[in-house]
Design an enzyme around this catalytic site. Structure first.
Site, PDB file in Angstrom:
ATOM      1  N   ASP A 101      69.324 -45.717 -73.449  1.00 37.92           N
ATOM      2  CA  ASP A 101      70.552 -46.281 -74.016  1.00 37.92           C
ATOM      3  C   ASP A 101      70.586 -47.794 -73.914  1.00 37.92           C
ATOM      4  OD1 ASP A 101      71.652 -46.573 -71.130  1.00 37.92           O
ATOM      5  OD2 ASP A 101      71.054 -44.486 -71.389  1.00 37.92           O
ATOM      6  N   ASP A 104      67.651 -53.568 -69.769  1.00 38.34           N
ATOM      7  CA  ASP A 104      68.265 -54.648 -68.989  1.00 38.34           C
ATOM      8  C   ASP A 104      67.125 -55.536 -68.463  1.00 38.34           C
ATOM      9  OD1 ASP A 104      70.362 -55.901 -67.579  1.00 38.34           O
ATOM     10  OD2 ASP A 104      70.125 -54.602 -65.863  1.00 38.34           O
ATOM     11  N   LYS A 132      70.287 -55.959 -73.215  1.00 40.02           N
ATOM     12  CA  LYS A 132      70.834 -57.113 -72.469  1.00 40.02           C
ATOM     13  C   LYS A 132      69.681 -58.075 -72.232  1.00 40.02           C
ATOM     14  CE  LYS A 132      73.819 -54.938 -69.238  1.00 40.02           C
ATOM     15  NZ  LYS A 132      74.094 -54.833 -67.792  1.00 40.02           N
ATOM     16  N   PHE A 153      78.292 -55.845 -67.083  1.00 40.15           N
ATOM     17  CA  PHE A 153      78.033 -54.463 -66.711  1.00 40.15           C
ATOM     18  C   PHE A 153      78.890 -53.561 -67.592  1.00 40.15           C
ATOM     19  CE2 PHE A 153      77.903 -50.594 -64.276  1.00 40.15           C
ATOM     20  CZ  PHE A 153      76.582 -50.571 -63.881  1.00 40.15           C
ATOM     21  N   ASP A 160      77.137 -44.895 -66.870  1.00 44.11           N
ATOM     22  CA  ASP A 160      78.140 -44.679 -65.837  1.00 44.11           C
ATOM     23  C   ASP A 160      78.511 -45.966 -65.130  1.00 44.11           C
ATOM     24  OD1 ASP A 160      75.718 -44.950 -64.202  1.00 44.11           O
ATOM     25  OD2 ASP A 160      77.039 -44.326 -62.588  1.00 44.11           O
ATOM     26  N   ARG A 166      80.954 -41.811 -68.048  1.00 44.98           N
ATOM     27  CA  ARG A 166      79.905 -41.441 -69.014  1.00 44.98           C
ATOM     28  C   ARG A 166      80.468 -40.781 -70.267  1.00 44.98           C
ATOM     29  NH1 ARG A 166      74.827 -41.840 -66.460  1.00 44.98           N
ATOM     30  NH2 ARG A 166      74.799 -41.362 -64.247  1.00 44.98           N
TER      31      ARG A 166
END
Ligand code: 5GP
Ligand code: MG
Length: 181
Positions: A101, A104, A132, A153, A160, A166
């Site tokens: 998903d 980072d 990101k 974040f 989550d 979620r």
């Protein structure tokens, strides 16, 4: 449930999934005479995105999961990716599409791509909904990216926050100090 700032709406997620699925369908083509693509979702957070994405893919596939963790209960990636659950089929000679998903630091996808190569995959590509990119620590570029997001974040759409959130259909930012929002 109290939510933070909206980052990606349900409607935008739908549009991103449609665009990405078109790109992925073109990339794999008709695959006549080829073994099914092995779609490898990274648990836990990928379950919502994977369910939406695969229903728009038109080529023959098998769907498997791998579970990796670099977060533990903290909010920052350690760079130390542990594989907690492995796919139950052999990756030898397979065309593997790794799906996550969010990318980072890049450690998770980098480590799992290397894992697939070591297990003998014939080709490896990766698809992520959100990127990101400011946080990248390794030189890793997924073949398919929905869109970049700022360095906040986020939770929702499978992601989550402290174990919660979620099930939320859109992606929201929320404070690291209040992971139970
Ligand atoms: P990376 O290894 O690229 O640093 O991290 C990738 C994994 O960390 C992804 O599987 C993603 O689920 C999780 N992750 C990265 N950023 C966030 C975030 O903002 N919120 C949540 N809930 N998970 C994140
Ligand atoms: Mg994840």
């Amino acid at each position: 449930m109290d939510q933070g700032r909206l980052i990606v709406s349900e409607e935008e997620i739908r549009e991103l999934v449609v665009r990405m699925s078109g790109e992925i369908n073109r990339y794999y083509g008709s695959r006549e005479g080829e073994p099914p693509v092995l779609v490898l979702g990274i648990l836990n957070s990928v379950f919502v995105f994977l369910a939406d994405l695969v229903r728009k893919l038109t080529f023959d596939m098998e769907i498997e999961f791998i579970r990796a963790s670099s977060y533990g209960n903290a909010f920052d990636s350690s760079g130390n990716v542990r594989i907690l659950y492995e796919p139950t089929v052999s990756l030898e000679g397979r065309d593997v599409l790794i799906v996550d998903d969010l990318i980072d630091t890049g450690h998770t996808l980098d480590t799992l791509s290397r894992y697939c190569r070591e297990k003998g995959a014939r080709s490896i590509a990766s698809a992520v909904l959100l990127d990101k990119f400011e946080r990248r620590e390794v030189d890793f570029k997924p073949e398919f990216v929905g869109r970049t997001i700022e360095n906040v974040f986020v939770g929702g759409y499978g992601l989550d926050g402290g174990g919660h959130f979620r099930q939320c259909p859109a992606v929201y930012s929320f404070s690291k100090k209040s992971p139970t929002l």
